[in-house]
Design a protein around this motif. Structure first.
Motif, PDB file in Angstrom:
ATOM      1  N   SER A  65       0.806  -1.226   0.000  1.00 15.99           N
ATOM      2  CA  SER A  65       0.000   0.000   0.000  1.00 15.99           C
ATOM      3  C   SER A  65       0.836   1.271   0.000  1.00 15.99           C
ATOM      4  O   SER A  65       0.269   2.373  -0.014  1.00 15.99           O
ATOM      5  N   TRP A  66       2.139   1.142   0.050  1.00 18.37           N
ATOM      6  CA  TRP A  66       2.976   2.338   0.102  1.00 18.37           C
ATOM      7  C   TRP A  66       2.732   3.186  -1.146  1.00 18.37           C
ATOM      8  O   TRP A  66       2.629   2.681  -2.250  1.00 18.37           O
ATOM      9  N   GLY A  67       2.649   4.498  -0.983  1.00 17.15           N
ATOM     10  CA  GLY A  67       2.445   5.367  -2.131  1.00 17.15           C
ATOM     11  C   GLY A  67       0.996   5.718  -2.388  1.00 17.15           C
ATOM     12  O   GLY A  67       0.696   6.326  -3.412  1.00 17.15           O
ATOM     13  N   LYS A  68       0.087   5.367  -1.481  1.00 21.51           N
ATOM     14  CA  LYS A  68      -1.274   5.888  -1.607  1.00 21.51           C
ATOM     15  C   LYS A  68      -1.213   7.415  -1.523  1.00 21.51           C
ATOM     16  O   LYS A  68      -0.561   7.966  -0.625  1.00 21.51           O
ATOM     17  N   ILE A  69      -1.893   8.081  -2.425  1.00 21.22           N
ATOM     18  CA  ILE A  69      -1.841   9.542  -2.463  1.00 21.22           C
ATOM     19  C   ILE A  69      -2.256  10.143  -1.121  1.00 21.22           C
ATOM     20  O   ILE A  69      -1.717  11.168  -0.690  1.00 21.22           O
ATOM     21  N   ALA A  70      -3.180   9.501  -0.424  1.00 20.78           N
ATOM     22  CA  ALA A  70      -3.640  10.021   0.864  1.00 20.78           C
ATOM     23  C   ALA A  70      -2.499  10.155   1.862  1.00 20.78           C
ATOM     24  O   ALA A  70      -2.509  11.057   2.713  1.00 20.78           O
ATOM     25  N   PHE A  71      -1.492   9.284   1.773  1.00 20.94           N
ATOM     26  CA  PHE A  71      -0.408   9.312   2.747  1.00 20.94           C
ATOM     27  C   PHE A  71       0.525  10.504   2.555  1.00 20.94           C
ATOM     28  O   PHE A  71       1.399  10.741   3.394  1.00 20.94           O
ATOM     29  N   GLY A  72       0.353  11.242   1.473  1.00 18.10           N
ATOM     30  CA  GLY A  72       1.112  12.469   1.286  1.00 18.10           C
ATOM     31  C   GLY A  72       0.339  13.711   1.689  1.00 18.10           C
ATOM     32  O   GLY A  72       0.830  14.830   1.499  1.00 18.10           O
ATOM     33  N   GLN A  73      -0.864  13.527   2.263  1.00 22.21           N
ATOM     34  CA  GLN A  73      -1.749  14.653   2.528  1.00 22.21           C
ATOM     35  C   GLN A  73      -1.944  14.944   4.019  1.00 22.21           C
ATOM     36  O   GLN A  73      -2.924  15.594   4.400  1.00 22.21           O
ATOM     37  N   ALA A  74      -1.010  14.483   4.857  1.00 26.17           N
ATOM     38  CA  ALA A  74      -1.176  14.678   6.302  1.00 26.17           C
ATOM     39  C   ALA A  74      -1.186  16.157   6.689  1.00 26.17           C
ATOM     40  O   ALA A  74      -1.775  16.537   7.705  1.00 26.17           O
ATOM     41  N   ASP A  75      -0.520  17.006   5.901  1.00 23.59           N
ATOM     42  CA  ASP A  75      -0.508  18.439   6.180  1.00 23.59           C
ATOM     43  C   ASP A  75      -1.464  19.215   5.279  1.00 23.59           C
ATOM     44  O   ASP A  75      -1.476  20.449   5.319  1.00 23.59           O
ATOM     45  N   GLY A  76      -2.244  18.521   4.470  1.00 27.52           N
ATOM     46  CA  GLY A  76      -3.018  19.178   3.437  1.00 27.52           C
ATOM     47  C   GLY A  76      -4.458  19.476   3.818  1.00 27.52           C
ATOM     48  O   GLY A  76      -4.971  19.017   4.848  1.00 27.52           O
ATOM     49  N   VAL A  77      -5.123  20.218   2.947  1.00 23.83           N
ATOM     50  CA  VAL A  77      -6.512  20.617   3.207  1.00 23.83           C
ATOM     51  C   VAL A  77      -7.473  19.453   3.058  1.00 23.83           C
ATOM     52  O   VAL A  77      -8.606  19.520   3.554  1.00 23.83           O
ATOM     53  N   PHE A  78      -7.044  18.386   2.391  1.00 28.04           N
ATOM     54  CA  PHE A  78      -7.947  17.264   2.141  1.00 28.04           C
ATOM     55  C   PHE A  78      -7.958  16.234   3.284  1.00 28.04           C
ATOM     56  O   PHE A  78      -8.689  15.252   3.205  1.00 28.04           O
TER      57      PHE A  78
ATOM     58  N   VAL B 249      11.667   8.046  13.672  1.00 25.45           N
ATOM     59  CA  VAL B 249      11.137   9.088  14.531  1.00 25.45           C
ATOM     60  C   VAL B 249       9.938   8.530  15.311  1.00 25.45           C
ATOM     61  O   VAL B 249       8.977   8.064  14.707  1.00 25.45           O
ATOM     62  N   SER B 250      10.024   8.583  16.667  1.00 26.08           N
ATOM     63  CA  SER B 250       8.880   8.241  17.504  1.00 26.08           C
ATOM     64  C   SER B 250       8.028   9.493  17.683  1.00 26.08           C
ATOM     65  O   SER B 250       8.545  10.612  17.637  1.00 26.08           O
ATOM     66  N   ALA B 251       6.711   9.300  17.889  1.00 23.05           N
ATOM     67  CA  ALA B 251       5.830  10.472  17.948  1.00 23.05           C
ATOM     68  C   ALA B 251       4.541  10.158  18.683  1.00 23.05           C
ATOM     69  O   ALA B 251       4.103   9.003  18.762  1.00 23.05           O
ATOM     70  N   VAL B 252       3.937  11.226  19.194  1.00 18.33           N
ATOM     71  CA  VAL B 252       2.586  11.188  19.759  1.00 18.33           C
ATOM     72  C   VAL B 252       1.708  12.062  18.875  1.00 18.33           C
ATOM     73  O   VAL B 252       2.033  13.227  18.621  1.00 18.33           O
ATOM     74  N   ILE B 253       0.584  11.497  18.408  1.00 18.39           N
ATOM     75  CA  ILE B 253      -0.267  12.168  17.435  1.00 18.39           C
ATOM     76  C   ILE B 253      -1.671  12.310  18.019  1.00 18.39           C
ATOM     77  O   ILE B 253      -2.241  11.342  18.535  1.00 18.39           O
ATOM     78  N   ARG B 254      -2.225  13.499  17.918  1.00 22.99           N
ATOM     79  CA  ARG B 254      -3.592  13.744  18.371  1.00 22.99           C
ATOM     80  C   ARG B 254      -4.594  13.133  17.388  1.00 22.99           C
ATOM     81  O   ARG B 254      -4.254  12.832  16.235  1.00 22.99           O
ATOM     82  N   PRO B 255      -5.868  12.974  17.811  1.00 26.74           N
ATOM     83  CA  PRO B 255      -6.866  12.391  16.903  1.00 26.74           C
ATOM     84  C   PRO B 255      -7.142  13.219  15.649  1.00 26.74           C
ATOM     85  O   PRO B 255      -7.753  12.709  14.710  1.00 26.74           O
ATOM     86  N   ASP B 256      -6.717  14.477  15.611  1.00 27.46           N
ATOM     87  CA  ASP B 256      -6.916  15.275  14.406  1.00 27.46           C
ATOM     88  C   ASP B 256      -5.714  15.212  13.473  1.00 27.46           C
ATOM     89  O   ASP B 256      -5.671  15.919  12.460  1.00 27.46           O
ATOM     90  N   GLY B 257      -4.731  14.371  13.797  1.00 29.48           N
ATOM     91  CA  GLY B 257      -3.579  14.183  12.929  1.00 29.48           C
ATOM     92  C   GLY B 257      -2.384  15.066  13.226  1.00 29.48           C
ATOM     93  O   GLY B 257      -1.354  14.946  12.555  1.00 29.48           O
ATOM     94  N   THR B 258      -2.467  15.934  14.219  1.00 29.56           N
ATOM     95  CA  THR B 258      -1.347  16.804  14.542  1.00 29.56           C
ATOM     96  C   THR B 258      -0.356  16.077  15.456  1.00 29.56           C
ATOM     97  O   THR B 258      -0.748  15.317  16.348  1.00 29.56           O
ATOM     98  N   VAL B 259       0.930  16.324  15.218  1.00 27.82           N
ATOM     99  CA  VAL B 259       1.985  15.735  16.041  1.00 27.82           C
ATOM    100  C   VAL B 259       2.253  16.664  17.213  1.00 27.82           C
ATOM    101  O   VAL B 259       2.580  17.840  17.020  1.00 27.82           O
ATOM    102  N   VAL B 260       2.155  16.134  18.430  1.00 26.56           N
ATOM    103  CA  VAL B 260       2.372  16.975  19.610  1.00 26.56           C
ATOM    104  C   VAL B 260       3.742  16.747  20.227  1.00 26.56           C
ATOM    105  O   VAL B 260       4.275  17.625  20.918  1.00 26.56           O
ATOM    106  N   GLN B 261       4.322  15.583  20.002  1.00 24.63           N
ATOM    107  CA  GLN B 261       5.689  15.311  20.456  1.00 24.63           C
ATOM    108  C   GLN B 261       6.350  14.365  19.463  1.00 24.63           C
ATOM    109  O   GLN B 261       5.692  13.477  18.913  1.00 24.63           O
ATOM    110  N   GLN B 262       7.657  14.555  19.234  1.00 29.87           N
ATOM    111  CA  GLN B 262       8.390  13.595  18.432  1.00 29.87           C
ATOM    112  C   GLN B 262       9.865  13.637  18.797  1.00 29.87           C
ATOM    113  O   GLN B 262      10.356  14.621  19.353  1.00 29.87           O
ATOM    114  N   THR B 263      10.546  12.550  18.516  1.00 30.95           N
ATOM    115  CA  THR B 263      11.970  12.433  18.832  1.00 30.95           C
ATOM    116  C   THR B 263      12.808  12.729  17.594  1.00 30.95           C
ATOM    117  O   THR B 263      12.305  12.842  16.479  1.00 30.95           O
ATOM    118  N   GLY B 264      14.120  12.800  17.804  1.00 33.22           N
ATOM    119  CA  GLY B 264      15.048  12.797  16.685  1.00 33.22           C
ATOM    120  C   GLY B 264      15.334  11.368  16.267  1.00 33.22           C
ATOM    121  O   GLY B 264      14.773  10.403  16.809  1.00 33.22           O
TER     122      GLY B 264
END
Length: 532
Positions: free
Chosen positions: A149-162, A461-476
């Motif tokens: 499933s890698w390369g689904k267009i949706a996976f490039g839209q995490a920061d987008g209006v869609f 990169v480890s991360a904590v993500i809110r239910p709206d898709g925003t990243v609130v914490q992440q590591t290097g």
């Protein structure tokens, strides 16, 4: 006296103008550039909007072409898109497997190009073209070897209006909206250029072009309220451990004990920080996939290391382990470890990675890379959905590669997951873009199902993500670290979760309907020509 009328033959129709010399090369270059634009829209670049001109350029390359030419142009676009996107697959095994995988995946895009070219003369063709793109993504996600499933267009839209459309119709609806808007942009330009030449504007074509652009944008704004990150069931404090690995690449597993010690040590350090009051106390802890490649059921030393760390932190910990039973396949397993009772529950990864965790067609694969023999013993898939009850919080489990599959994530929510955990191991792929691409997947899944998502990774990169898709914490990357965050717990189901595969089937049928319409049109044209 009668006159004899001799019929006069109609003058022959002028032969169609020969295509401009070199136009095929221009279209081929346009298809390649369209693929590169799709690639550039993916993380770590926040350029999600480049997908729109990418589809517009692809629409120009395919519009009015014959299906055979459409296949070739689609294949070129697929290579331009997937060759750089999947370059991380050759990080440690060389270019041959990477190129072979890319070509296999690009063939699906070739067939999409064939369909788009065939439907491009129909009214409202951007709708049918966008539906065909979803057909291609759905096929790639299922075939062969359970799909990729890698390369689904949706996976490039995490920061987008869609992104909000994910909560309505999942990744298929996001991909459809992006493709429709992009193809609609080209159609709008085409209509404008035609008007400039003829001073006539076909109303139906202009309306269809405008709707193809405007409707996806309006729908994305209308679905914004679905991105709800309220704490319906209260909150829980979760901790993610990133222990790091001693070295990069495929050989990191050679120091399995060092990887285990790193995660145990960072967990014990977190316990000290909690005791000192510098970090809040977690309700539960999640370790990454492969944080213990020593089977704690068969290795007493590994069990003691884990048990000591879990007892010190004093809360349930999900441990990523490799289980090595005497008979049968290996198991990529998450173990729920209780500080008093030890291991109390397990989840075996269900979607295992072909050519990574098991080796189909081993003799054939060996022709492409001798590294196939690194997989000496195949992993086997689990059967049950993974949801751990960790100190009263129901944590849905999706292991690494599984995050790319719609059904794997949805199942955990339908089985009661209030938060989703995606323990992963990206150390094999070094500092490539892979970890950022996978993080974007988890962000889309958070929005799709309205759940906080926890992503602990061995090396980042480890991360904590809110239910709206925003990243609130992440590591290097490639640093030991621990993230502690309060996350909202939720039990309501988004429309996407309820509908499941429904939107994908509907959008796929739109694409199929376009193909049927194109075939019917072609038959009618031929019959009309024969009758004339």
């Amino acid at each position: 006296m009668s006159a004899t009328i001799t019929p006069v033959a109609a003058p022959p129709e002028p032969a169609p103008a020969a295509p401009r010399r070199g136009m095929w090369l221009v279209r081929t270059l346009a298809a390649a550039v369209s693929g590169l634009l799709l690639y550039a829209s993916f993380p770590p670049r926040p350029l999600w909007w480049l997908a729109l001109p990418g589809f517009a350029l692809l629409g120009w390359a395919l519009h009015g072409r014959r299906p055979r030419a459409g296949f070739g142009l689609g294949l070129v676009a697929g290579l331009g898109f997937l060759l750089p996107l999947l370059s991380w697959t050759g990080e440690e095994v060389g270019p041959v497997p990477w190129i072979a995988l890319t070509i296999a995946e690009a063939v699906f895009v070739g067939f999409v190009g064939m369909g788009v070219a065939g439907t491009s003369k129909l009214p409202a063709w951007p709708v049918w073209a966008a539906g065909l793109w979803i057909v291609g993504e759905g096929a790639r996600a299922r075939f062969p070897f359970e799909g990729f499933s890698w390369g689904k267009i949706a996976f490039g839209q995490a920061d987008g209006v869609f992104l909000s459309l994910a909560a309505l119709g999942g990744t298929p609806l996001v991909g459809f909206a992006v493709a429709l808007c992009g193809f609609g942009l080209y159609e709008a330009v085409r209509q404008a250029l035609a008007y400039r030449r003829t001073k006539r504007l076909p109303r139906a074509g202009a309306v269809a072009a405008a709707l193809a652009v405007v409707v996806p944008l309006i729908a994305s704004l209308a679905t914004r309220p679905l991105l709800d990150d309220s704490a319906e069931d209260g909150t829980a404090t979760a901790a993610l451990i990133q222990g790091n690995v001693p070295r990069l690449g495929l050989d990191f597993n050679d120091q399995r004990r060092a990887v285990l010690d790193n995660h145990a040590r960072r967990t014990e350090q977190l316990a000290d920080e909690v005791a000192a009051g510098t970090k809040p106390g977690p309700d539960f802890v999640v370790w990454p996939e492969n944080s213990s490649d020593l089977d704690p059921y068969r290795n007493a030393d590994a069990r003691a290391v884990i048990d000591r760390a879990v007892r010190k932190i004093g809360v349930p910990v999900a441990i990523g382990a490799v289980l090595t039973p005497e008979k049968g396949p290996l198991r990529n397993t998450l173990i729920q470890w209780d500080p008093r009772r030890g291991p109390v529950d397990t989840y075996d990864k269900r979607h295992i990675q072909p050519f990574g965790e098991y080796m189909p067609m081993r003799d054939v694969a060996r022709v492409f890379s001798k590294d196939v023999d690194r997989v000496r013993r195949d992993f086997g898939p689990g059967e049950k959905v993974g949801v751990f009850d960790m100190a009263g919080t129901r944590v849905g489990l999706v292991t690494c590669y599984e995050a790319a599959f719609d059904d794997a994530v949805r199942d955990t929510v339908l089985h009661g997951g209030q938060v989703i955990a995606v323990p992963s191991n990206n150390a094999t792929f070094g500092r490539s873009e892979m970890t950022y691409q996978q993080l974007a997947m988890s962000r889309v899944r958070a929005a799709e199902h309205g759940r906080a998502v926890l992503v602990p990774v061995t090396s980042g990169v480890s991360a904590v993500i809110r239910p709206d898709g925003t990243v609130v914490q992440q590591t290097g990357m490639f640093v030991p670290d621990a993230l502690v965050a309060k996350v909202p717990l939720r039990s309501s189901l988004t429309p996407a979760t309820r509908l499941g595969i429904g939107p994908e089937v509907f959008l796929g049928l739109l694409g199929a309907a376009g193909v049927v319409g194109a075939v019917v049109r072609r038959v009618r044209v031929r019959r009309g020509a024969q009758g004339a």
